[in-house]
Design an enzyme around this catalytic site. Structure first.
Site, short mmCIF file in Angstrom:
data_model
loop_
_atom_site.label_atom_id
_atom_site.label_comp_id
_atom_site.label_asym_id
_atom_site.label_seq_id
_atom_site.Cartn_x
_atom_site.Cartn_y
_atom_site.Cartn_z
N ASN A 69 31.11 -4.60 46.69
CA ASN A 69 30.16 -3.50 46.90
C ASN A 69 28.93 -3.99 47.65
O ASN A 69 27.82 -4.04 47.12
CB ASN A 69 29.78 -2.88 45.55
CG ASN A 69 29.04 -1.57 45.71
OD1 ASN A 69 27.84 -1.50 45.46
ND2 ASN A 69 29.74 -0.54 46.14
N GLY A 78 26.86 -2.07 42.59
CA GLY A 78 26.22 -3.11 43.37
C GLY A 78 25.23 -2.54 44.37
O GLY A 78 24.81 -1.38 44.29
N ARG A 132 25.46 -1.46 47.45
CA ARG A 132 25.80 -0.20 48.13
C ARG A 132 25.66 0.98 47.18
O ARG A 132 25.14 2.03 47.55
CB ARG A 132 27.21 -0.24 48.72
CG ARG A 132 27.50 0.98 49.62
CD ARG A 132 28.91 0.98 50.19
NE ARG A 132 29.06 1.99 51.23
CZ ARG A 132 29.35 3.27 51.01
NH1 ARG A 132 29.49 3.71 49.76
NH2 ARG A 132 29.48 4.11 52.02
N CYS A 133 26.11 0.81 45.94
CA CYS A 133 25.99 1.89 44.96
C CYS A 133 24.53 2.29 44.75
O CYS A 133 24.23 3.47 44.51
CB CYS A 133 26.58 1.46 43.62
SG CYS A 133 28.37 1.33 43.57
N MET A 134 23.62 1.33 44.82
CA MET A 134 22.22 1.58 44.50
C MET A 134 21.41 2.10 45.68
O MET A 134 20.19 2.22 45.58
CB MET A 134 21.56 0.30 43.97
CG MET A 134 22.11 -0.18 42.65
SD MET A 134 21.14 -1.53 41.93
CE MET A 134 21.36 -2.83 43.17
#
Length: 411
Positions: free
Chosen positions: A355, A398, A400-402
């Site tokens: 991620n 991770g 990218r998710c955040m």
């Protein structure tokens, strides 16, 4: 076309503006008995999670990225008293299962709060002890130990999922789990009422009233002509087709192909971006477990057929061949999480080793704990900027998710 406040035509163009959400008191409303319902496996330590997130934001600023915060934009979007009232009504309408008929008492609490305090309270949740009304409904006399009238939203620091920037437009997503369903209310009000966005005529590819589930972790913009979207536990095939049709119908849109990639429906493979991200023109991180044996995947290429005036769907089973074809690249490189090792790969994928957030071609932000994957990325010529995430990763997401890119330079 003049650029507006949203422009994302790739996963790798230089990141200029990003939307984050700083972890808040919603994390302190996580308790062991209700972790599953709120989609958490553990309880992050808020003070450390905030320090880790602040460092993440500072790393982005040092790389020339403008950082916007969801909670601040949301508060600025409800300055008008009528808009604020509608916002409260919308939030409460989606919380009836826990409110138990106490809308007026909760509104009375909200009336004492500033706009920023209101947004923070809605995000963090309303405990029953904050209202403490007399029992007026039969259900309240039952042995109900549930502690909230308004559930906390601990997943909000994963700003990738409730919305997704695609081209000059955005999807405002219907989330799969009820625990996250309210999260996209904030971006709806931001796009409609915030001074930075409200007059920009931003195309809404899908709105949160769509009957089909879709989440931003499954939505990847590979180029100005190609989208890749995961068919996953949380994103339905119906939503992908509806999105493709909406984009193909819009003369401003540049996208010609939507590649739907089926991935296993499990928490380990939550979204496409937990197992597959683009990090350079020809390089992708990938978790080896989704490849199965090449030639055994379910991949579908959706295009608009000018002759029949409808979409066409072609099936493929080779991810590498499909990407090379739709992107016009001779040799795609897959860089396996944990170097493909059965132990290292599984461990680092669980800790979001796949991620990555690309901030310009060949430059990514990753968690430092995924050292096997990070070393391999460097061997492949990728610049890796590491951040600590021992508390942040407890939410199973991770870099990218955040992050939700709002503006990237074209490549």
């Amino acid at each position: 076309m003049t650029d507006g406040p949203i422009k994302v035509n790739s996963e790798i163009g230089a990141l200029k503006t990003v939307l984050l959400k700083r972890p808040g008191k919603e994390l302190e409303n996580l308790v062991p008995d209700y972790l599953d319902g709120l989609l958490f496996d553990d309880i992050p330590y808020l003070e450390v999670a905030q320090k880790e997130h602040d460092h993440f934001a500072q790393v982005l600023r040092e790389e020339g990225v403008e950082v916007l915060y969801l909670e601040k934009l949301a508060a600025e979007s409800i300055e008008n008293p009528q808009v604020r009232s509608e916002f409260i009504d919308d939030v409460l309408a989606e919380s009836k299962k826990t409110i138990l008929g106490h809308e007026e008492e909760i509104k009375a609490l909200f009336a004492t709060l500033s706009n920023q305090e209101l947004v923070d309270k809605i995000m963090s949740g309303v405990r029953k002890e904050e209202i403490n009304p007399k029992c007026t409904h039969l259900v309240e006399y039952m042995d109900d130990k549930y502690p909230f009238y308004l559930d906390p939203m601990p997943n909000l620091y994963f700003t990738r999922d409730p919305q997704a920037s695609i081209g000059h437009g955005i999807t405002i997503n219907r989330m799969f789990w009820r625990a996250r369903r309210r999260e996209s209310i904030f971006i709806q009000y931001i796009v409609k009422h915030h001074p930075r966005f409200k007059d920009a005529n931003i195309p809404i590819w899908l709105d949160r009233d769509c009957p089909f589930n879709i989440e931003g972790g499954d939505e990847l913009v590979l180029s100005k002509e190609v989208l890749a979207i995961g068919v996953s536990e949380r994103t339905s095939a119906q939503a992908i087709e509806k999105l493709a049709r909406r984009i193909f119908e819009n003369p401003q849109a540049t996208f010609k192909k939507v590649v739907a990639i089926e991935i296993p429906t499990s928490r380990t493979f939550m979204h496409l971006d937990t197992v597959f991200t683009m990090i350079d023109y020809d390089k992708f991180t990938i978790h080896s477990a989704i490849l199965k044996a090449e030639g055994n995947m379910n991949i579908f290429i959706i295009e608009y057929d000018d002759v029949n005036k409808d979409i066409s769907i072609k099936q493929s089973s080779h991810l590498k061949d499909t990407l090379e074809d739709v992107l016009g690249i001779d040799d795609i490189q897959f860089i396996p999480t944990g170097n493909g090792d059965v132990i290292d790969g599984a461990r680092e994928q669980w800790n979001d080793g796949s991620n990555t957030l690309c901030i310009r071609p060949g430059v990514v932000v990753t968690y430092d704990r995924n050292y096997v994957s990070n070393d391999l990325l460097r061997q492949k010529g990728i610049k890796v900027i590491e951040i600590s995430g021992s508390e942040l990763v407890r939410g199973r997401g991770g870099p990218r998710c955040m992050s939700q890119p709002l503006f990237r330079e074209d490549i």
